[in-house]
Write an enzyme that holds these catalytic residues in place. Structure first.
Site, PDB file in Angstrom:
ATOM      1  N   ASP A   1      86.632   3.396   3.876  1.00  0.00           N
ATOM      2  CA  ASP A   1      87.218   3.904   5.114  1.00  0.00           C
ATOM      3  C   ASP A   1      86.544   5.174   5.632  1.00  0.00           C
ATOM      4  O   ASP A   1      86.848   5.628   6.739  1.00  0.00           O
ATOM      5  CB  ASP A   1      88.715   4.188   4.929  1.00  0.00           C
ATOM      6  CG  ASP A   1      89.541   2.921   4.757  1.00  0.00           C
ATOM      7  OD1 ASP A   1      89.067   1.841   5.159  1.00  0.00           O
ATOM      8  OD2 ASP A   1      90.658   3.013   4.214  1.00  0.00           O
TER       9      ASP A   1
ATOM     10  N   LYS B   1      94.015   6.598  10.227  1.00  0.00           N
ATOM     11  CA  LYS B   1      93.756   5.316  10.892  1.00  0.00           C
ATOM     12  C   LYS B   1      94.913   4.353  10.653  1.00  0.00           C
ATOM     13  O   LYS B   1      95.692   4.473   9.704  1.00  0.00           O
ATOM     14  CB  LYS B   1      92.442   4.704  10.405  1.00  0.00           C
ATOM     15  CG  LYS B   1      92.325   4.501   8.886  1.00  0.00           C
ATOM     16  CD  LYS B   1      92.977   3.244   8.356  1.00  0.00           C
ATOM     17  CE  LYS B   1      92.853   3.116   6.859  1.00  0.00           C
ATOM     18  NZ  LYS B   1      93.664   1.982   6.323  1.00  0.00           N
TER      19      LYS B   1
END
Length: 311
Positions: free
Chosen positions: A145, A17
């Site tokens: 995350d 990401k």
């Protein structure tokens, strides 16, 4: 329960990401910070293959140096598998083989992607069929995350980053990632931010009372407009990361001098993410960074979250 595996191997994949926006609140009594972030999943993947086993083990390969990674019970992928086994009552184990392509300790969520892919690979291998909400809850226990690595796409994260709401994103965004030869400790970067804020240093913005994602970011993502997104890229951790690794500033300047609309430290660093206007410019930028003896890779986003490829 003990279930027979439907297949001798399950192959799952999860993306790294980029935080295209990251606002960090003040240090709280529990040692954490409230965040507001805009995540985009990009086409740099971790591949996890899960095999039936009596115990839990993990091994690594891939395009990055994995020699420093722990392979004992502290590894996030092993923790993910064991957490799923406890949740579902599964009494077997798993052998995980992970092909890593996301930079290690690079601010791109590679470990979180390992955990997310391991969760869905083990769920498929063991036939435990855990529901989406329960899977998300397990992911949140593993790290801030991990839920986004499960979800993928583009999303807004609040709380510690694990409270997700999908964000509309049109089109395709082209990124060039400058990958450092070293990693950075996320806690160390946050500590540097806190120290600088406590001393009111001019290059560090004060802690927002209630972190929020800039509306310009949401508008740029909805419009699929790279130029608008470039103007809105922001990371509260960037100045702290540059304090700890000053050489990153020169690479940011190099990228922006060679066609990038903008560059940003990804998460807590040290990976640098450069947003390009199109695929051709991204290729030219990759060549320019490589000519300066930097490791540079192209990626695009948004892409899918963790999923089983075949089993």
């Amino acid at each position: 329960m003990t279930l027979a595996a439907a297949s001798p191997v399950v192959h799952a994949r999860a993306p790294g990401k980029i935080n295209v926006f990251l606002a960090v609140g003040a240090l709280q009594d529990d040692g954490y910070h409230d965040l507001a972030t805009a995540y985009q999943a990009v086409s740099l993947y971790e591949d996890v293959r899960a095999y039936p086993a009596d115990d839990f083990s993990v091994s690594f390969g891939g395009s990055v140096d994995t020699s420093a990674l722990e392979v004992d019970g502290s590894n996030l992928a092993i923790r993910a598998a064991k957490l799923l086994a406890r949740k579902t009552g599964f009494r077997g184990g798993v052998r995980l083989e992970i092909e890593k392509n996301v930079p290690i300790a690079g601010g791109m969520g590679g470990g979180s992607a390992d955990a997310a892919a391991s969760l869905i690979a083990c769920d498929a291998l063991w036939g435990t069929d855990l529901g989406k909400d329960d899977m998300h809850a397990l992911a949140a226990k593993l790290g801030a995350d991990v839920p986004f690595a499960l979800a993928g796409g583009t999303a807004i994260g609040t709380g510690r980053g694990d409270q997700l709401s999908p964000a509309l994103a049109q089109g395709n965004f082209h990124w060039v990632l400058a990958i450092a030869e070293f990693g950075m400790s996320t806690p160390a970067v946050y500590s540097e931010l806190d120290r600088h804020r406590a001393r009111h240093l001019a290059d560090i913005a004060p802690a927002p009372a209630s972190p929020q994602v800039d509306a310009r970011v949401l508008h740029a993502l909805r419009a699929g407009d790279s130029a608008l997104l470039a103007e809105a890229l922001h990371n509260d951790l960037q100045a702290a990361a540059l304090q700890l690794a000053p050489g990153l500033g020169q690479i940011l300047e190099l990228g922006e001098a060679n066609g990038a609309l903008a560059g940003i430290v990804s998460g807590s660093g040290p990976t640098l993410a450069f947003l390009a206007p199109d695929a051709d410019t991204a290729l030219e930028l990759q060549v320019a960074l490589s000519a300066s003896r930097l490791t540079a890779v192209r990626a695009h986003g948004p892409v899918h979250g963790a999923r089983v490829l075949h089993s």
